[in-house]
Scaffold this active site. Structure first.
Site, PDB file in Angstrom:
ATOM      1  N   HIS A  82      45.157  31.604  36.629  1.00  0.00           N
ATOM      2  CA  HIS A  82      44.720  32.945  37.014  1.00  0.00           C
ATOM      3  C   HIS A  82      44.350  33.736  35.769  1.00  0.00           C
ATOM      4  CE1 HIS A  82      44.551  36.721  39.230  1.00  0.00           C
ATOM      5  NE2 HIS A  82      45.163  37.260  38.206  1.00  0.00           N
ATOM      6  N   ASP A 161      50.971  43.467  49.637  1.00  0.00           N
ATOM      7  CA  ASP A 161      50.325  43.756  48.360  1.00  0.00           C
ATOM      8  C   ASP A 161      49.030  44.533  48.572  1.00  0.00           C
ATOM      9  OD1 ASP A 161      49.711  43.453  45.455  1.00  0.00           O
ATOM     10  OD2 ASP A 161      48.054  42.277  46.280  1.00  0.00           O
ATOM     11  N   ARG A 168      48.847  52.502  45.381  1.00  0.00           N
ATOM     12  CA  ARG A 168      49.040  52.740  43.948  1.00  0.00           C
ATOM     13  C   ARG A 168      47.774  53.284  43.318  1.00  0.00           C
ATOM     14  NH1 ARG A 168      50.165  47.079  42.249  1.00  0.00           N
ATOM     15  NH2 ARG A 168      50.015  47.928  40.149  1.00  0.00           N
ATOM     16  N   SER A 183      52.456  41.920  42.009  1.00  0.00           N
ATOM     17  CA  SER A 183      51.223  41.884  42.784  1.00  0.00           C
ATOM     18  C   SER A 183      50.455  40.588  42.500  1.00  0.00           C
ATOM     19  CB  SER A 183      50.386  43.116  42.423  1.00  0.00           C
ATOM     20  OG  SER A 183      49.068  43.007  42.889  1.00  0.00           O
ATOM     21  N   LYS A 187      50.320  36.789  45.027  1.00  0.00           N
ATOM     22  CA  LYS A 187      49.092  36.166  45.532  1.00  0.00           C
ATOM     23  C   LYS A 187      49.009  34.695  45.131  1.00  0.00           C
ATOM     24  CE  LYS A 187      46.974  39.929  44.060  1.00  0.00           C
ATOM     25  NZ  LYS A 187      46.424  41.272  43.947  1.00  0.00           N
TER      26      LYS A 187
END
Ligand code: URA
Ligand code: CA
Length: 431
Positions: A82, A161, A168, A183, A187
């Site tokens: 990621h 999320d 947020r 968060s 995922k």
């Protein structure tokens, strides 16, 4: 349990129990706790932080708020990579075939997303015929047979999320390490990864502009992953200037091919080796990061990584001839040079501003509905630290129209030439 008591507890600097964190996330997912109470709690977390146990609990509660993807029908350790997002980040296109060539299964789920250029799926669709419409069974058997496949994201993953991130965004609580880390990690975990490699970017084109913040975020995510049984490692990398030379979908596919042939930009190669080594190591393909890196270098020189890319393209309906003949990729009708207006050294190429210039050309989406032009983008001819003479081209603009005056002005504003400059360090740390 009363939400107001939990807000007060966190406000006063105490830790929340596993049950309390679950109560908040479940209640919020099912609209039983209102936005205003969750925003108050988010602000309390922003100021009071969370310890490692609370962060792991929050991550798992968000994973459990929705569907999760089961990759247990795919053999081997599924390592996912990621990136926190940058400009011209061509690493996934290189790493997927490279790591698969090293014997590690790459079961990639990818999105389109907004941003300066498309997501990995958009880039792959620049390859004529390539498609990602695979059934779940086809996806699993392709990875089992060929060690690589890419499929579009599906399913209702981490709804908590999605709600919390949107909240947020409008309550000035995005910039909180425990909230960002949970968060992102929720995922990845919901997508079925057994092990996770993170590329945390820092600099102008990054979400975490400050290097110390990037380091803290990387450590937070590694701690969460390891606590919840997913081996996790991270690289902190520079995103003050774009990565590699190419920014744009077709152009980045070509850059990935060059890199797999061992002829890519030095910075892109360096980052791919750093991230790829962690992926191979966590996947069990090497006993150390050094051994993994040697293996990857060999696969780049002996042609096996490139061969794997061809196999991958063929398996998903694409024309593998693009590897040897990049002119088969979508080509922009106009190529316009951006001449330097002074002598010196390139001292800045502000990544996010250059990314915006690529988006203005049509390489990325401003809204979900925007249509991408896969052919357009930018090829940097210089990088920070390079010397330049008046009239030499800084950037080649690949455009679908002749008039690119606004893009040229944006690029001139983003590129600084000074009497001296140094090449910035790319890999800032490894966690
Ligand atoms: N990216 C995410 O996915 N979540 C955050 O909270 C911040 C950036
Ligand atoms: Ca690039």
């Amino acid at each position: 349990m009363r939400m107001v008591d939990l807000i007060e507890k966190k406000r006063d600097g105490h830790e929340l129990t596993t049950e309390e964190i679950r109560f908040v996330i479940e209640g919020y997912t099912h609209d039983e706790i209102p936005d205003y109470q969750v925003s108050a709690l988010a602000m309390a977390i922003f100021f009071r932080d969370m310890n490692d146990r609370e962060r792991a609990d929050l991550t798992l509660a968000m994973v459990e708020s929705g569907e999760t993807i089961d990759l247990s029908d795919i053999r081997g350790v599924k390592v996912d990579k990621h990136s926190t997002g940058g400009v011209g980040d061509t690493t996934t296109l290189v790493l997927a075939p490279l790591v698969a060539a090293a014997g590690i299964p790459v079961a990639k789920m990818s999105g389109r997303g907004l941003g300066h250029t498309g997501g990995t799926l958009d880039k792959l669709e620049a390859i004529p015929g390539f498609h990602i419409e695979l059934s779940r069974e086809e996806f699993a058997s392709l990875v089992n047979e060929s060690l690589i496949a890419v499929i579009g994201q599906s399913g209702n993953l981490t709804p908590a999320d999605k709600k919390l991130y949107a909240l947020r965004d409008v309550t000035a609580t995005v910039e909180s390490i425990p909230l960002i880390a949970s968060s992102i990690m929720s995922k990845k975990i919901a997508s079925g990864a057994d092990a996770i490699v993170l590329d945390v970017k820092t600099g102008a084109g990054a979400f975490m502009k400050d290097e110390e913040d990037a380091r803290r975020l990387a450590s937070a995510m590694v701690a969460i992953g390891n606590q919840v049984g997913r081996n996790t490692m991270a690289v902190i990398s520079d995103m003050s200037q774009p990565l590699g030379y190419a920014i744009g979908n077709s152009l980045e596919v070509q850059e990935a091919i060059d890199t797999l042939r061992g002829e890519g930009p030095a910075d892109l190669l360096e980052l791919c080796l750093a991230l790829g080594s962690q992926m191979v190591f966590l996947g069990g393909g090497a006993a150390s990061l050094e051994e993994a890196e040697e293996l990857l270098k060999e696969l780049l020189t002996n042609g096996k990584a490139l061969e794997k890319f061809k196999e991958f393209i063929r398996n998903q309906g694409g024309n593998p001839a693009v590897v040897d003949d990049p002119s088969l990729l979508p080509q922009a009708p106009y190529r316009i040079e951006l001449p330097a207006r002074q002598n010196g050294f390139v001292s800045q190429m502000i990544a996010d501003e250059i990314g915006t210039a690529a988006m203005v050309l049509g390489a990325g989406r401003a809204t979900k509905e925007s249509v991408i032009d896969l052919s357009v983008g930018l090829m940097l001819n210089k990088k920070v630290g390079d010397s330049v003479k008046v009239g030499e081209s800084l950037v080649t603009i690949h455009a679908n129209q002749e008039d690119v005056a606004d893009v040229m002005e944006r690029l001139y504003a983003a590129i600084e030439i000074s009497a001296q400059a140094e090449t910035p360090l790319l890999v800032r740390g490894v966690v």
